[in-house]
Design a protein around this motif. Structure first.
Motif, PDB file in Angstrom:
ATOM      1  N   VAL A  56      -0.490   0.105   2.618  1.00 54.28           N
ATOM      2  CA  VAL A  56      -0.628   1.191   3.599  1.00 54.28           C
ATOM      3  C   VAL A  56      -1.260   0.679   4.892  1.00 54.28           C
ATOM      4  O   VAL A  56      -1.616   1.453   5.769  1.00 54.28           O
ATOM      5  N   TYR A  57      -1.393  -0.650   5.009  1.00 56.65           N
ATOM      6  CA  TYR A  57      -2.003  -1.232   6.204  1.00 56.65           C
ATOM      7  C   TYR A  57      -1.103  -1.011   7.431  1.00 56.65           C
ATOM      8  O   TYR A  57       0.078  -0.702   7.331  1.00 56.65           O
ATOM      9  N   LYS A  58      -1.697  -1.241   8.605  1.00 57.95           N
ATOM     10  CA  LYS A  58      -0.933  -1.176   9.848  1.00 57.95           C
ATOM     11  C   LYS A  58       0.246  -2.137   9.770  1.00 57.95           C
ATOM     12  O   LYS A  58       0.092  -3.295   9.366  1.00 57.95           O
ATOM     13  N   SER A  59       1.430  -1.653  10.160  1.00 56.37           N
ATOM     14  CA  SER A  59       2.645  -2.455   9.991  1.00 56.37           C
ATOM     15  C   SER A  59       3.781  -1.879  10.816  1.00 56.37           C
ATOM     16  O   SER A  59       3.884  -0.656  10.960  1.00 56.37           O
ATOM     17  N   ASP A  67       4.849  -6.193   5.548  1.00 56.96           N
ATOM     18  CA  ASP A  67       4.718  -6.990   6.768  1.00 56.96           C
ATOM     19  C   ASP A  67       3.529  -6.412   7.540  1.00 56.96           C
ATOM     20  O   ASP A  67       3.652  -5.459   8.282  1.00 56.96           O
ATOM     21  N   ILE A  68       2.353  -6.987   7.332  1.00 49.86           N
ATOM     22  CA  ILE A  68       1.101  -6.381   7.789  1.00 49.86           C
ATOM     23  C   ILE A  68       0.720  -6.916   9.168  1.00 49.86           C
ATOM     24  O   ILE A  68       0.675  -8.123   9.402  1.00 49.86           O
ATOM     25  N   SER A  69       0.422  -5.989  10.099  1.00 43.30           N
ATOM     26  CA  SER A  69      -0.017  -6.378  11.441  1.00 43.30           C
ATOM     27  C   SER A  69      -1.520  -6.225  11.621  1.00 43.30           C
ATOM     28  O   SER A  69      -2.082  -6.758  12.573  1.00 43.30           O
ATOM     29  N   ASP A  70      -2.182  -5.489  10.730  1.00 44.27           N
ATOM     30  CA  ASP A  70      -3.648  -5.364  10.779  1.00 44.27           C
ATOM     31  C   ASP A  70      -4.142  -5.010   9.380  1.00 44.27           C
ATOM     32  O   ASP A  70      -3.925  -3.894   8.906  1.00 44.27           O
ATOM     33  N   TYR A  71      -4.806  -5.963   8.727  1.00 43.85           N
ATOM     34  CA  TYR A  71      -5.295  -5.750   7.366  1.00 43.85           C
ATOM     35  C   TYR A  71      -6.431  -4.728   7.304  1.00 43.85           C
ATOM     36  O   TYR A  71      -6.725  -4.197   6.234  1.00 43.85           O
ATOM     37  N   ASP A  72      -7.086  -4.468   8.422  1.00 41.80           N
ATOM     38  CA  ASP A  72      -8.281  -3.627   8.428  1.00 41.80           C
ATOM     39  C   ASP A  72      -8.032  -2.222   8.938  1.00 41.80           C
ATOM     40  O   ASP A  72      -8.977  -1.455   9.153  1.00 41.80           O
ATOM     41  N   ASP A  73      -6.774  -1.865   9.115  1.00 41.06           N
ATOM     42  CA  ASP A  73      -6.461  -0.517   9.585  1.00 41.06           C
ATOM     43  C   ASP A  73      -5.279   0.025   8.790  1.00 41.06           C
ATOM     44  O   ASP A  73      -4.629  -0.704   8.026  1.00 41.06           O
ATOM     45  N   ILE A  74      -5.012   1.310   8.972  1.00 36.99           N
ATOM     46  CA  ILE A  74      -3.975   2.018   8.213  1.00 36.99           C
ATOM     47  C   ILE A  74      -2.812   2.356   9.133  1.00 36.99           C
ATOM     48  O   ILE A  74      -3.005   2.732  10.298  1.00 36.99           O
ATOM     49  N   ALA A  75      -1.595   2.222   8.623  1.00 38.18           N
ATOM     50  CA  ALA A  75      -0.400   2.577   9.397  1.00 38.18           C
ATOM     51  C   ALA A  75      -0.441   4.053   9.775  1.00 38.18           C
ATOM     52  O   ALA A  75      -0.810   4.909   8.965  1.00 38.18           O
ATOM     53  N   ASP A  76      -0.044   4.353  11.001  1.00 35.88           N
ATOM     54  CA  ASP A  76      -0.118   5.727  11.496  1.00 35.88           C
ATOM     55  C   ASP A  76       0.642   6.699  10.607  1.00 35.88           C
ATOM     56  O   ASP A  76       0.194   7.834  10.383  1.00 35.88           O
ATOM     57  N   GLU A  77       1.798   6.278  10.093  1.00 38.52           N
ATOM     58  CA  GLU A  77       2.590   7.206   9.283  1.00 38.52           C
ATOM     59  C   GLU A  77       1.908   7.563   7.962  1.00 38.52           C
ATOM     60  O   GLU A  77       2.214   8.577   7.347  1.00 38.52           O
ATOM     61  N   PHE A  78       0.964   6.721   7.544  1.00 38.29           N
ATOM     62  CA  PHE A  78       0.256   7.007   6.291  1.00 38.29           C
ATOM     63  C   PHE A  78      -1.063   7.747   6.511  1.00 38.29           C
ATOM     64  O   PHE A  78      -1.582   8.354   5.569  1.00 38.29           O
ATOM     65  N   THR A  80      -5.143   7.621   8.337  1.00 34.27           N
ATOM     66  CA  THR A  80      -6.225   6.936   9.040  1.00 34.27           C
ATOM     67  C   THR A  80      -7.094   6.173   8.043  1.00 34.27           C
ATOM     68  O   THR A  80      -7.041   6.407   6.836  1.00 34.27           O
ATOM     69  N   LEU A  81      -7.926   5.294   8.591  1.00 25.00           N
ATOM     70  CA  LEU A  81      -8.865   4.555   7.747  1.00 25.00           C
ATOM     71  C   LEU A  81      -9.847   5.521   7.076  1.00 25.00           C
ATOM     72  O   LEU A  81     -10.242   5.321   5.920  1.00 25.00           O
ATOM     73  N   GLU A  82     -10.213   6.567   7.789  1.00 26.83           N
ATOM     74  CA  GLU A  82     -11.116   7.568   7.207  1.00 26.83           C
ATOM     75  C   GLU A  82     -10.464   8.241   6.002  1.00 26.83           C
ATOM     76  O   GLU A  82     -11.125   8.489   4.980  1.00 26.83           O
ATOM     77  N   GLU A  83      -9.176   8.539   6.091  1.00 29.14           N
ATOM     78  CA  GLU A  83      -8.471   9.130   4.948  1.00 29.14           C
ATOM     79  C   GLU A  83      -8.384   8.143   3.787  1.00 29.14           C
ATOM     80  O   GLU A  83      -8.475   8.540   2.615  1.00 29.14           O
ATOM     81  N   MET A  84      -8.220   6.856   4.118  1.00 37.36           N
ATOM     82  CA  MET A  84      -8.182   5.856   3.063  1.00 37.36           C
ATOM     83  C   MET A  84      -9.519   5.810   2.325  1.00 37.36           C
ATOM     84  O   MET A  84      -9.563   5.741   1.082  1.00 37.36           O
ATOM     85  N   GLU A  85     -10.615   5.845   3.084  1.00 42.59           N
ATOM     86  CA  GLU A  85     -11.940   5.827   2.459  1.00 42.59           C
ATOM     87  C   GLU A  85     -12.171   7.101   1.651  1.00 42.59           C
ATOM     88  O   GLU A  85     -12.796   7.057   0.579  1.00 42.59           O
ATOM     89  N   ARG A  86     -11.639   8.205   2.127  1.00 44.25           N
ATOM     90  CA  ARG A  86     -11.753   9.456   1.362  1.00 44.25           C
ATOM     91  C   ARG A  86     -10.963   9.358   0.062  1.00 44.25           C
ATOM     92  O   ARG A  86     -11.419   9.804  -0.992  1.00 44.25           O
ATOM     93  N   ASN A 190     -13.181  -9.091   1.132  1.00 45.29           N
ATOM     94  CA  ASN A 190     -14.527  -8.593   0.849  1.00 45.29           C
ATOM     95  C   ASN A 190     -14.817  -7.280   1.575  1.00 45.29           C
ATOM     96  O   ASN A 190     -15.541  -6.431   1.049  1.00 45.29           O
ATOM     97  N   ARG A 191     -14.235  -7.117   2.750  1.00 43.09           N
ATOM     98  CA  ARG A 191     -14.428  -5.833   3.447  1.00 43.09           C
ATOM     99  C   ARG A 191     -13.811  -4.690   2.646  1.00 43.09           C
ATOM    100  O   ARG A 191     -14.391  -3.595   2.554  1.00 43.09           O
ATOM    101  N   TRP A 192     -12.642  -4.925   2.049  1.00 44.08           N
ATOM    102  CA  TRP A 192     -12.022  -3.883   1.224  1.00 44.08           C
ATOM    103  C   TRP A 192     -12.801  -3.659  -0.069  1.00 44.08           C
ATOM    104  O   TRP A 192     -13.005  -2.519  -0.500  1.00 44.08           O
ATOM    105  N   LEU A 193     -13.266  -4.728  -0.678  1.00 44.03           N
ATOM    106  CA  LEU A 193     -14.070  -4.574  -1.898  1.00 44.03           C
ATOM    107  C   LEU A 193     -15.361  -3.816  -1.601  1.00 44.03           C
ATOM    108  O   LEU A 193     -15.817  -3.002  -2.414  1.00 44.03           O
TER     109      LEU A 193
END
Length: 552
Positions: A56-59, A67-78, A80-86, A190-193
Motif C-alpha cells: 500500500v506504499y506510495k507507487s 513498484d514502490i516510490s516511497d516506502y514511508d508513505d501510503i499511495a493516495d488511492e489507498f 493516508t499514513l494516519e489511516e495505516m497507523e489506525r 525498523n521504522r515500520w516495525l
C-alpha cells in the motif's frame, strides 16, 4: 522428533488482502485502507490473527503497488499514513497483527533514489541500482529476459548505460552489493516495525543476492548472508514473523531460510506444488492435467524435509495465482464440497495456513470476454510478445483464463448488490458475474457454508496443538484419487482423508487401522467417528478424525 522452539505465530492463520480489490470505502472504484478497517470485525469473526497486506506504499502502480516510490508513505488511492497507523492499532485491538509486503529487490523508477541515480554516473545514488555499459554492438549488456517479457535491460540515454530490471522497465533492480542500500532498507524496515506491525512478507527475496554478470538471479552466493544481516539489524530481535517469496527454493534451500538456528526467516513460500500443473516448456501459459500423484509427492517432500528444523507455509492461492477451487477443486457442481475439502487438507498439514481473500467463500476464476477487460501487466505483456511470435489468440486466452493473475484480483464479493458491494463507483477491474450467488452475506446466512467451515478450521488450530506441532506421515501414497496422512503428537493421532476428485470410491483400509475410532473434528459430509474394512467416500469427501490415548 526434535523439540521445537514455540513461537506466538505458530498457531496463527494468515489472511491475505489484495487492497485494490478488497473493499472501497470512498466510491472511487479502488479498494482502500478505510475499507479494510471497516471489515476488521469480519476478520475477528473468522478468527484469523494475521493479515498479510499486499503493498500500500506510495507507487505509480505500474505493477499494482509492487513498484514502490516511497516506502514511508501510503499511495493516495489507498489512503493516508494516519489511516495505516489506525489500521495497525485497530487490528491489534482485535488481536490481529499486520504483515506488511516488503519489496526490496527493486523500486519504482519514480523513487527518489532512482531519480537521483539517473542524474549522472557520479551521483551518490548511482550505485543504488545496477548499471552496465552497452555490448559492443550498442545493445543490452547480455540477453537476460525480464520476467514480464522483453529485455531485462533498459537504456538510459543521458548516461549511455543500461540499468537492470527483472520485472517491468519501471521497476529498476536495487544493487544489494552496495552497503548503503542495506543501511537504508534496514532503517526503513525498523521504522515500520516501530509502528507495531507483526512482520513482513518479503517479495522475491531470493533475487536480492543476484550475480548479474553471470546471469545468476536467484540464490546468488551472498543471498543468505544478506538475509542474516537483515534479520539481525531489524526483525530478528523483535520476535516478528517473516515469510519470503522464493520461487526458486528447493527443500534444502527452505531449510537454510527457516531453520531458527540460522537466524534468517520464519518460513518461505515455495511453489513446487503450484507448478505441477504448468507445462514444462511454456510454463503457466499452457496447463497440463492435474495429477494427484505428482501433487502429493511434492507436498510430501516438503512436509518431510522441513519436519524437524524448518517451517512450512501452506497455501493454494494468492494474488498471483488462480483461484484454488478452480485450479484444484471443482468450481461447478461440487464447488462447495471441493472448496471445503481443499480447506481441510490445507489446514491439517503441518505449517502456517494462508487464506487468500475470497477463498473462504469459494470465489472462482473469471473469464472476461475480451482481452481489453484484463488489467494485469504480466498477462498483457506476455500476450503481445507471444502472439507476435506465433502463439494464437485462443491459445493465449486459454492460458490467461487458467492462470492469469487477474483471476485472483477481481473485487471481493461482499453481497448481491451492484458490484458485489465492493464499491459504489466503477470497479478498477470487473467483478466476477457470479457474485450474486457467491458472496459473504450469503455465506454468513448459511450455517453449512464454506465460510463457516473455514472459521471452524481456524478455531480448531487454536484448540488442538496436534494441528500445529504434530508430525506428518502420508498414507495411501499410491492411490490416484485420495490424499491422506496421519499426524502424531503427545499420544494423540489425527487421521486426515481427502478425496480429490468428483467420484464415489471405495477405499480399502489396512487391517491395523480398521479399529481406529475417535472424534471427527471436521467433515464436509456427515461426520465419521470410526473406520472399518473399507470406506465409501463421496465426491470430494474430506474429514479429520482425532484418536486419543495412543489407541492407534
Amino acid at each position: 522428533m526434535k523439540a521445537i522452539d514455540k513461537k506466538w505465530w505458530h498457531n496463527a492463520v494468515v489472511y491475505q488482502i489484495y487492497p485494490r480489490s478488497f473493499m472501497d470505502a470512498n466510491g472511487d472504484g479502488v479498494g482502500d485502507l478505510a475499507g479494510i478497517i471497516s471489515k476488521l470485525d469480519y476478520f475477528q469473526q473468522l478468527g484469523i490473527n494475521l493479515i498479510w497486506l499486499s503493498p500500500v506504499y506510495k507507487s505509480p502502480m505500474d505493477d499494482n503497488g509492487y513498484d514502490i516510490s516511497d516506502y514511508d508513505d501510503i499511495a493516495d488511492e489507498f489512503g493516508t499514513l494516519e489511516e495505516m497507523e489506525r489500521l495497525i492499532q485497530e487490528a491489534k485491538r482485535r488481536d490481529i497483527h499486520i504483515l506488511m509486503d516488503l519489496v526490496v529487490n527493486h523500486t519504482s523508477d519514480e523513487h527518489p533514489w532512482f531519480i537521483e541515480a539517473k542524474k549522472g554516473t557520479d551521483n551518490p545514488y548511482r550505485d543504488f541500482y545496477i548499471w552496465r555499459k552497452p555490448a559492443p554492438d550498442g545493445g543490452p549488456p547480455n540477453d537476460f529476459r525480464s520476467y514480464f517479457g522483453g529485455s531485462g535491460w533498459a537504456y538510459d540515454e543521458a548516461s549511455g548505460e543500461y540499468y537492470l530490471h527483472q520485472f517491468s522497465v519501471r521497476q529498476p533492480d536495487l544493487n544489494w552489493d552496495n552497503p548503503r542500500v542495506h543501511e537504508e532498507v534496514h532503517a526503513m524496515m525498523n521504522r515500520w516495525l516501530d509502528r507495531g506491525i507483526g512482520g513482513f512478507r518479503m517479495d522475491v527475496i531470493d533475487l536480492i543476492g543476484k550475480e548479474v554478470d553471470k546471469q545468476i538471479m536467484a540464490n546468488g552466493k551472498n543471498l543468505h548472508l544478506l538475509i542474516r544481516q537483515m534479520n539481525r539489524a531489524t526483525f530478528g530481535p523483535r520476535d516478528s514473523i517473516t515469510v519470503g517469496e522464493t520461487w526458486s527454493a528447493t527443500p534444502e534451500d527452505a531449510l537454510l531460510y527457516s531453520d531458527p538456528a540460522r537466524e534468517e526467516l520464519s518460513m518461505v513460500f515455495q511453489f513446487d506444488h503450484i507448478k505441477q500443473t504448468w507445462d514444462e516448456v511454456h510454463g503457466k501459459w499452457r496447463s497440463r492435467p492435474f495429477e494427484l500423484s505428482r501433487f502429493k509427492q511434492s507436498i510430501d517432500t516438503w512436509q518431510t524435509a522441513l519436519a524437524d528444523r524448518g517451517w512450512n507455509s501452506l497455501f493454494w492461492s494468492n494474488h498471483d495465482l488462480p483461484r484454488a477451487v478452480s485450479k484444484f477443486g471443482n468450481d461447478g457442481e461440487y464447488r462447495e464440497v471441493s472448496a471445503k475439502m481443499l480447506a481441510t487438507a490445507l489446514h491439517c498439514l503441518k505449517g502456517t495456513p494462508y487464506i487468500y481473500q475470497g477463498e473462504e467463500i469459494g470465489m472462482t476464476n473469471v473469464r472476461f470476454s475480451t482481452l481489453e477487460e484484463y488489467r494485469d501487466i504480466e498477462s498483457l505483456n506476455l500476450y503481445r510478445e507471444r502472439v507476435a511470435s506465433g502463439v494464437t489468440h485462443d491459445e493465449m486466452m486459454t492460458g490467461i483464463y487458467a492462470n492469469g493473475r487477474d483471476n485472483a484480483r477481481t473485487p471481493m464479493q461482499w453481497d448481491a448488490s451492484p458490484n458485489a458491494g465492493f464499491t459504489t463507483g466503477t470497479p478498477w477491474l470487473g467483478v466476477n458475474p457470479n457474485y450474486e450467488t457467491i458472496n459473504v452475506a450469503q455465506a454468513l446466512s448459511e450455517p453449512d457454508s464454506i465460510l463457516w467451515h473455514y472459521q471452524k478450521l481456524v478455531a480448531l488450530r487454536k484448540q488442538y496443538p496436534i494441528l500445529v506441532y504434530g508430525d506428518y506421515q502420508m498414507l495411501f501414497a499410491d492411490h490416484p484419487e485420495v490424499f491422506a496422512w496421519v499426524r502424531r503428537y503427545e499420544g494423540e493421532l489425527l487421521l486426515v482423508i481427502n478425496n480429490f476428485f468428483g467420484n464415489h470410491l471405495t477405499l480399502p483400509i489396512p487391517e491395523q487401522m480398521q479399529s481406529w475410532h475417535g472424534d471427527c473434528l471436521i467433515s464436509n459430509y456427515a461426520p465419521r467417528d470410526q473406520l472399518a474394512v473399507s470406506l465409501e467416500l463421496q465426491p470430494y469427501e474430506s474429514f479429520a478424525l482425532l484418536i486419543r490415548n495412543g489407541e492407534a
